[in-house]
Design a protein around this motif. Structure first.
Motif, short mmCIF file in Angstrom:
data_model
loop_
_atom_site.label_atom_id
_atom_site.label_comp_id
_atom_site.label_asym_id
_atom_site.label_seq_id
_atom_site.Cartn_x
_atom_site.Cartn_y
_atom_site.Cartn_z
N UNK A 14 0.81 -1.34 0.07
CA UNK A 14 0.03 0.00 -0.04
C UNK A 14 0.89 1.21 0.08
N UNK A 15 1.96 1.20 0.72
CA UNK A 15 2.74 2.33 0.85
C UNK A 15 3.74 2.70 -0.48
N UNK A 16 4.23 1.53 -1.11
CA UNK A 16 5.19 1.75 -1.88
C UNK A 16 4.59 1.59 -3.44
N UNK A 17 3.31 1.08 -3.44
CA UNK A 17 2.53 1.14 -4.73
C UNK A 17 3.09 0.09 -5.64
N UNK A 18 3.49 -0.91 -5.26
CA UNK A 18 4.14 -2.16 -6.07
C UNK A 18 3.81 -3.53 -5.31
N UNK A 19 4.14 -4.50 -5.90
CA UNK A 19 4.22 -5.88 -5.48
C UNK A 19 5.59 -6.15 -4.91
N UNK A 20 5.37 -6.56 -3.53
CA UNK A 20 6.66 -6.98 -2.89
C UNK A 20 7.10 -8.34 -3.15
N UNK A 21 8.14 -8.32 -3.65
CA UNK A 21 8.54 -9.75 -3.96
C UNK A 21 9.59 -10.63 -2.98
N UNK A 22 10.11 -9.63 -1.95
CA UNK A 22 10.93 -10.32 -0.93
C UNK A 22 10.93 -9.25 0.13
N UNK A 23 10.97 -9.72 1.45
CA UNK A 23 10.92 -8.66 2.47
C UNK A 23 12.06 -9.16 3.73
N UNK A 24 12.67 -8.62 4.31
CA UNK A 24 13.32 -9.29 5.44
C UNK A 24 13.25 -8.39 6.51
N UNK A 25 12.66 -8.58 7.74
CA UNK A 25 12.51 -7.76 8.94
C UNK A 25 13.90 -7.68 9.58
N UNK A 26 14.36 -6.53 9.74
CA UNK A 26 15.61 -6.39 10.25
C UNK A 26 15.72 -5.99 11.81
N UNK A 27 14.38 -5.40 12.13
CA UNK A 27 14.32 -5.11 13.77
C UNK A 27 12.91 -5.03 13.73
N UNK A 28 12.26 -5.76 14.89
CA UNK A 28 11.00 -5.39 15.27
C UNK A 28 10.81 -5.06 16.63
N UNK A 29 10.35 -3.82 16.98
CA UNK A 29 10.75 -3.07 18.13
C UNK A 29 9.20 -3.02 18.83
N UNK A 30 8.83 -3.80 19.71
CA UNK A 30 7.75 -3.84 20.43
C UNK A 30 7.55 -2.75 21.33
N UNK A 31 8.65 -2.09 21.86
CA UNK A 31 8.57 -1.17 23.16
C UNK A 31 8.22 -0.15 22.28
N UNK A 32 8.98 0.56 21.25
CA UNK A 32 8.77 1.73 20.68
C UNK A 32 7.80 1.67 19.45
N UNK A 33 7.25 0.44 19.03
CA UNK A 33 6.16 0.42 18.33
C UNK A 33 6.73 0.60 16.83
N UNK A 34 7.89 -0.20 16.39
CA UNK A 34 8.33 0.28 15.05
C UNK A 34 8.76 -0.97 14.48
N UNK A 35 8.96 -1.09 13.13
CA UNK A 35 9.44 -2.20 12.41
C UNK A 35 10.55 -1.42 11.23
#
Length: 215
Positions: free
Chosen positions: A151-172
């Motif tokens: 939705x944000x990039x306006x394209x089809x995501x072909x691959x993704x890798x989560x580098x950091x998932x911060x549940x305290x500061x609520x960021x990805x």
């Protein structure tokens, strides 16, 4: 110095200038143009001095190792620019070493320049993109994360890798590779087919419902 060596030196300079011109026209980094030419001419000169059959292999490996150390101590460059670096190095090494015939080095130099010119052409894989996205939400579900990135990039995501998932500061923080326009066109075509199948009297209301559902 033989006539063959002089011809190869001229070929080397021509190929290095052509390679640098291709890079600068597409990426506009003057500092790397200077680096490519300097590496090429330096390797050519060293290969001329030390270019014997006995030291040829060791010379090539040593030069690649030295330039790798230099790169680690210099500013960060992309993998594309690494390819240009080693192409400039290889051209200087090929033209600087002694040859019994001129056809083989000419063929190899032409191959290097041609492959890089084609592989780095803007129209090759033009829709492929790569970004590192920092979201202001912690999204653990991969399907939801993929939908949000599309939705944000306006394209089809072909691959993704989560580098950091911060549940305290609520960021990805996620490294994403995608094709531009793919999802947008699919959404548009799906929207058109759904509206076409709707009776004329209900199309206005349906259109409003669909827009409301996509927000």
């Amino acid at each position: 110095m033989t006539v063959t060596a002089l011809i190869l030196a001229a070929v080397d300079l021509l190929a290095a200038v052509l390679l640098s011109a291709v890079y600068f026209r597409r990426h506009r980094r003057r500092d790397l143009v200077v680096a490519f030419l300097g590496v090429n001419v330096g390797v050519l000169a060293v290969a001329w001095v030390l270019g014997t059959a006995e030291v040829a292999l060791g010379l090539g490996l040593g030069l690649f190792g030295v330039l790798s150390i230099i790169r680690l101590r210099s500013s960060e460059i992309t993998q594309r620019e690494v390819a240009y670096y080693f192409a400039a190095l290889a051209i200087g090494l090929i033209c600087g070493l002694p040859h019994t015939d001129i056809a083989t080095p000419l063929l190899l130099v032409g191959l290097i320049v041609s492959v890089l010119a084609v592989a780095d052409h803007p129209r090759l894989l033009a829709r492929a993109r790569h970004q590192t996205v920092h979201l202001d939400r912690a999204i653990a579900d991969e399907g939801e994360l993929r939908a949000e990135l599309e939705r944000l990039l306006g394209g089809e995501v072909t691959a993704l890798t989560v580098q950091q998932l911060d549940l305290v500061d609520d960021t990805t923080l996620v490294d994403v590779r995608y094709r531009v326009g793919a999802v947008r066109s699919n959404v548009d075509s799906g929207l058109g087919s759904r509206l076409e199948a709707t009776p004329a009297a209900d199309r206005e209301a349906s259109f409003a419902d669909l827009l409301g559902g996509t927000r």
